[in-house]
Structures are given as structure tokens and as C-alpha cells.
Design a protein around this motif. Sequence first.
Motif, PDB file in Angstrom:
ATOM      1  N   ASP A 157     -22.846  65.497  30.790  1.00 35.88           N
ATOM      2  CA  ASP A 157     -22.373  66.551  29.883  1.00 35.88           C
ATOM      3  C   ASP A 157     -23.824  67.126  29.172  1.00 35.88           C
ATOM      4  OD1 ASP A 157     -19.967  66.342  30.638  1.00 35.88           O
ATOM      5  OD2 ASP A 157     -19.274  64.787  28.848  1.00 35.88           O
ATOM      6  N   ALA A 158     -24.678  66.329  28.608  1.00 36.06           N
ATOM      7  CA  ALA A 158     -25.940  66.772  27.933  1.00 36.06           C
ATOM      8  C   ALA A 158     -26.504  67.589  28.840  1.00 36.06           C
ATOM      9  CB  ALA A 158     -26.487  65.641  27.179  1.00 36.06           C
ATOM     10  N   LEU A 159     -26.794  67.204  29.971  1.00 40.22           N
ATOM     11  CA  LEU A 159     -27.579  67.874  30.968  1.00 40.22           C
ATOM     12  C   LEU A 159     -27.041  69.202  31.416  1.00 40.22           C
ATOM     13  CD1 LEU A 159     -28.763  65.061  33.744  1.00 40.22           C
ATOM     14  CD2 LEU A 159     -30.154  66.326  31.893  1.00 40.22           C
ATOM     15  N   ARG A 160     -25.673  69.286  31.493  1.00 38.24           N
ATOM     16  CA  ARG A 160     -25.020  70.431  31.882  1.00 38.24           C
ATOM     17  C   ARG A 160     -25.089  71.496  30.497  1.00 38.24           C
ATOM     18  NH1 ARG A 160     -21.159  67.591  35.003  1.00 38.24           N
ATOM     19  NH2 ARG A 160     -20.087  66.675  33.167  1.00 38.24           N
ATOM     20  N   LEU A 161     -24.773  70.898  29.257  1.00 37.78           N
ATOM     21  CA  LEU A 161     -25.190  71.618  28.043  1.00 37.78           C
ATOM     22  C   LEU A 161     -26.682  72.294  28.353  1.00 37.78           C
ATOM     23  CD1 LEU A 161     -24.241  72.915  25.639  1.00 37.78           C
ATOM     24  CD2 LEU A 161     -24.537  70.734  24.453  1.00 37.78           C
ATOM     25  N   ALA A 162     -27.813  71.501  28.432  1.00 37.58           N
ATOM     26  CA  ALA A 162     -28.842  71.696  28.330  1.00 37.58           C
ATOM     27  C   ALA A 162     -29.123  72.890  29.321  1.00 37.58           C
ATOM     28  CB  ALA A 162     -30.011  70.582  28.656  1.00 37.58           C
ATOM     29  N   ALA A 163     -28.921  72.883  30.691  1.00 38.59           N
ATOM     30  CA  ALA A 163     -28.761  73.806  31.345  1.00 38.59           C
ATOM     31  C   ALA A 163     -28.156  75.175  31.011  1.00 38.59           C
ATOM     32  CB  ALA A 163     -28.470  73.372  32.808  1.00 38.59           C
ATOM     33  N   LEU A 164     -27.103  74.947  30.753  1.00 35.86           N
ATOM     34  CA  LEU A 164     -26.115  76.197  30.038  1.00 35.86           C
ATOM     35  C   LEU A 164     -27.173  76.857  28.966  1.00 35.86           C
ATOM     36  CD1 LEU A 164     -23.631  77.890  30.052  1.00 35.86           C
ATOM     37  CD2 LEU A 164     -22.662  76.555  28.355  1.00 35.86           C
ATOM     38  N   SER A 255     -36.987  65.808  25.104  1.00 35.88           N
ATOM     39  CA  SER A 255     -37.599  66.918  25.132  1.00 35.88           C
ATOM     40  C   SER A 255     -37.276  67.758  26.605  1.00 35.88           C
ATOM     41  CB  SER A 255     -38.976  66.905  24.701  1.00 35.88           C
ATOM     42  OG  SER A 255     -39.481  66.754  23.577  1.00 35.88           O
ATOM     43  N   ALA A 256     -36.598  68.746  26.557  1.00 36.22           N
ATOM     44  CA  ALA A 256     -36.573  69.616  27.683  1.00 36.22           C
ATOM     45  C   ALA A 256     -37.026  71.123  27.628  1.00 36.22           C
ATOM     46  CB  ALA A 256     -35.117  69.705  28.023  1.00 36.22           C
ATOM     47  N   TRP A 257     -38.014  71.480  28.509  1.00 35.84           N
ATOM     48  CA  TRP A 257     -38.502  72.590  28.644  1.00 35.84           C
ATOM     49  C   TRP A 257     -38.533  73.592  29.854  1.00 35.84           C
ATOM     50  CZ3 TRP A 257     -40.767  67.882  28.643  1.00 35.84           C
ATOM     51  CH2 TRP A 257     -42.036  68.024  29.272  1.00 35.84           C
ATOM     52  N   CYS A 258     -38.643  74.637  29.648  1.00 36.05           N
ATOM     53  CA  CYS A 258     -38.427  75.707  31.055  1.00 36.05           C
ATOM     54  C   CYS A 258     -39.776  76.354  31.123  1.00 36.05           C
ATOM     55  CB  CYS A 258     -37.314  76.429  30.814  1.00 36.05           C
ATOM     56  SG  CYS A 258     -36.879  77.502  32.141  1.00 36.05           S
ATOM     57  N   GLY A 259     -40.533  76.106  32.340  1.00 30.29           N
ATOM     58  CA  GLY A 259     -41.779  76.746  32.632  1.00 30.29           C
ATOM     59  C   GLY A 259     -42.935  76.169  32.012  1.00 30.29           C
ATOM     60  N   THR A 260     -43.872  76.072  32.804  1.00 31.95           N
ATOM     61  CA  THR A 260     -45.231  75.694  32.286  1.00 31.95           C
ATOM     62  C   THR A 260     -45.801  76.353  30.930  1.00 31.95           C
ATOM     63  OG1 THR A 260     -46.292  76.417  33.740  1.00 31.95           O
ATOM     64  CG2 THR A 260     -45.675  74.356  34.333  1.00 31.95           C
ATOM     65  N   LEU A 304     -35.980  72.846  24.200  1.00 32.46           N
ATOM     66  CA  LEU A 304     -34.732  72.292  23.726  1.00 32.46           C
ATOM     67  C   LEU A 304     -34.911  70.633  23.310  1.00 32.46           C
ATOM     68  CD1 LEU A 304     -31.554  72.994  23.686  1.00 32.46           C
ATOM     69  CD2 LEU A 304     -31.575  72.147  26.169  1.00 32.46           C
ATOM     70  N   SER A 305     -34.266  70.457  22.318  1.00 27.64           N
ATOM     71  CA  SER A 305     -34.261  68.977  21.888  1.00 27.64           C
ATOM     72  C   SER A 305     -32.882  68.359  22.139  1.00 27.64           C
ATOM     73  CB  SER A 305     -34.696  69.032  20.426  1.00 27.64           C
ATOM     74  OG  SER A 305     -33.635  69.237  19.527  1.00 27.64           O
ATOM     75  N   ILE A 306     -32.737  67.118  22.758  1.00 32.49           N
ATOM     76  CA  ILE A 306     -31.446  66.467  22.693  1.00 32.49           C
ATOM     77  C   ILE A 306     -31.615  65.172  22.092  1.00 32.49           C
ATOM     78  CG2 ILE A 306     -29.994  65.776  24.638  1.00 32.49           C
ATOM     79  CD1 ILE A 306     -31.180  67.465  26.504  1.00 32.49           C
ATOM     80  N   THR A 307     -30.679  65.155  21.045  1.00 28.51           N
ATOM     81  CA  THR A 307     -30.756  63.786  20.391  1.00 28.51           C
ATOM     82  C   THR A 307     -29.937  62.878  21.261  1.00 28.51           C
ATOM     83  OG1 THR A 307     -30.964  64.664  18.251  1.00 28.51           O
ATOM     84  CG2 THR A 307     -29.899  62.486  18.282  1.00 28.51           C
ATOM     85  N   VAL A 308     -30.515  61.709  21.575  1.00 25.85           N
ATOM     86  CA  VAL A 308     -29.913  60.651  22.302  1.00 25.85           C
ATOM     87  C   VAL A 308     -29.891  59.113  21.312  1.00 25.85           C
ATOM     88  CG1 VAL A 308     -30.404  61.517  24.229  1.00 25.85           C
ATOM     89  CG2 VAL A 308     -32.339  60.129  23.331  1.00 25.85           C
ATOM     90  N   ARG A 309     -29.134  58.413  21.465  1.00 25.96           N
ATOM     91  CA  ARG A 309     -29.114  57.196  20.813  1.00 25.96           C
ATOM     92  C   ARG A 309     -29.047  55.924  21.917  1.00 25.96           C
ATOM     93  NH1 ARG A 309     -24.638  57.201  16.454  1.00 25.96           N
ATOM     94  NH2 ARG A 309     -26.270  58.604  15.709  1.00 25.96           N
TER      95      ARG A 309
END
Length: 309
Positions: A157-164, A255-260, A304-309
Motif C-alpha cells: 500500500d505504501a509503495l502504491r501511494l508513493a508511486a501515485l 527515502s524515495a526519489w525520482c530521477g538522478t 518522498l519520505s515514507i515513515t516506517v516502524r
Amino acid sequence: MDSSVEVWKVKQYGANVYHTAQQKGSKFQAYCRPETIKGESKYLDVLGPTEAQDRNSRNPDTPNVQMNHARRLITMAPKDWGTMIDDVDKARMLHDPKSPYMMAAVNAFGRKKDDMFLKAFIASVMEDKDGGTSVAFPNAQKIASVNSGAISALNLDALRLAALTFNNADLDPDMQRFIACRPADINNLLADTKVTSSEYANVKALVEGKVDTFMGFKFIMTNRLIKNAWGKFDLTTGLYSSGGTAALSTDSIVSAWCGTDAMVAGVGQDITSEYGKRADKSFNEQLYVKMDLGFLRMEDVKCLSITVR
């Protein structure tokens, strides 16, 4: 010299040097835009998008489209490392320690680069003409991985939200997407009950090192993610919400980012080494390694930052 050198004395069983398990080199620098920096800092400019104008008549006035200029400041952060090699200890070894010592130093600098990258990824940046305006990491670029009303390890779900989130920003779909996550996050993807058989095979291959891409993201596994209470989130949607449930200070930031070009790696001087005798240290040998570099989040919408536990 450090007492651990006794491990390398002649009385030990083997003469070969084996480095303890450690990450070698930087995992993230290759996925940044390189910039050569002269001096302590440098202003970097970025040009924002514009809109084409409607032409509603014959022979209209030539439009004068206002350009959207932005400027951010990158600052260098010099680092160094050194160690002495005592002649007495060197004489009692069955091998010359300079090469493995140097390798240990270079590995340490690789890890330091990754720490600097991860801190710069979510840090406030200085922008405008004179670099006098502090810009925090945008709330719109914060999400959390949630499951059953709680923050969890990374899931589908988090990956889909990040992609969206990236897709809604109308980013070039041909740009490679990257995600820095923990081994625990990959393990949680394997355990996700929503994973179909084909998806499971892909994630399993990711864990086994056969592939490094899943759901459009190139995965970069690391054990150095920052722990931080990164705002509040709606535990149903995973979206940032000022009135939501606060993350814990023990939570990690994927941490997720798009492009170099989302992150800049500014290099004043990459890793360089010196070796020589020190007259002030009984003419013993010293190894010295240094570098001067810095990282900068260049475009917020691509991070994009994704908080995880």
C-alpha cells in the motif's frame, strides 16, 4: 597503536587480513546529479515549468512568458581520517598493514557519504537569490506505511501511494525511481498477504539479489536510515495529517526519489589519501584520508519520505 593490533601478531593462526563485515562504498552517490564545487558553497539554479499560451486571434502580440527561477545553496562538509602505524608493531606482523588500513578508511568514507545523503534528503534547504530563506521538507511529500490502523514496515500500500504521489506530480515516467529501505522492509513485503504469487516471486528475487527493481522502484537496501518522529499521519490512508497520529522517534524514514537530478552530490574533493613518515611521532608512518563534499535536495516534488516502524 590500538591494542587490537595484537590480533595481527605473528603468533596468530593466519597471516591473511579479513575485514569485519561492513558496507563498502557509497550506495547512494551514483544516483545523484554530480556537481563540482569550488569553495565552501555554491548556488545551484533550477528552472520551473511554464505554460503555453492560447492564441485567440490573428497576428496577436508575441507572448512574454514569465520564467520560474529557483535557486538553492549547497554547502561542503570536509571529512578526514588518519591512523599511525608504529614501526614496532609493523615489524611483528607478517604483512604490511597499509593496504587493508586504507581499505578500511575508504569504506568508512563510503558509509559517511550515505549518512550525509540521508540527512540532506529530509533537511531544510536554503534558497532564493542570497540563500537566505529556509525551506523545510514539504508536508505534501510525507507519507507513512500503515497497516490495520498503525504505522508498519514498508508494504505494498505504501509503495502504491508513493508511486501515485510521483504520478500526480506529472513527473517524467521514464525517470528511474529509487527507494532506500531496510532489510526489515523487504522482509515485510514478503509477508504481505496481498502479494500475489507473481509479485511474491519478484520480491523473493529481490531479497535473493537476483533483481533490484519492484513496482517501478529500484531498491537500495541499507541499515543506515534515519530514525525520526516525522510528523503525523492518517493511519487509514497513510497521508500526512497535522491532526493525525504522531510517528514515534524510533520510527525510520524510508527515502524515495525520482530521477538522478532529485538529489545533488557536490564534490569539492573526492576521497584522496596521503601516506608518509611523521618526524614528530618517532618517524612512524601515518595514513591520512580526506574528502570534501555535500548533498542537497534539489527538487522537493521528486523526493518522498515514507515513515516506517
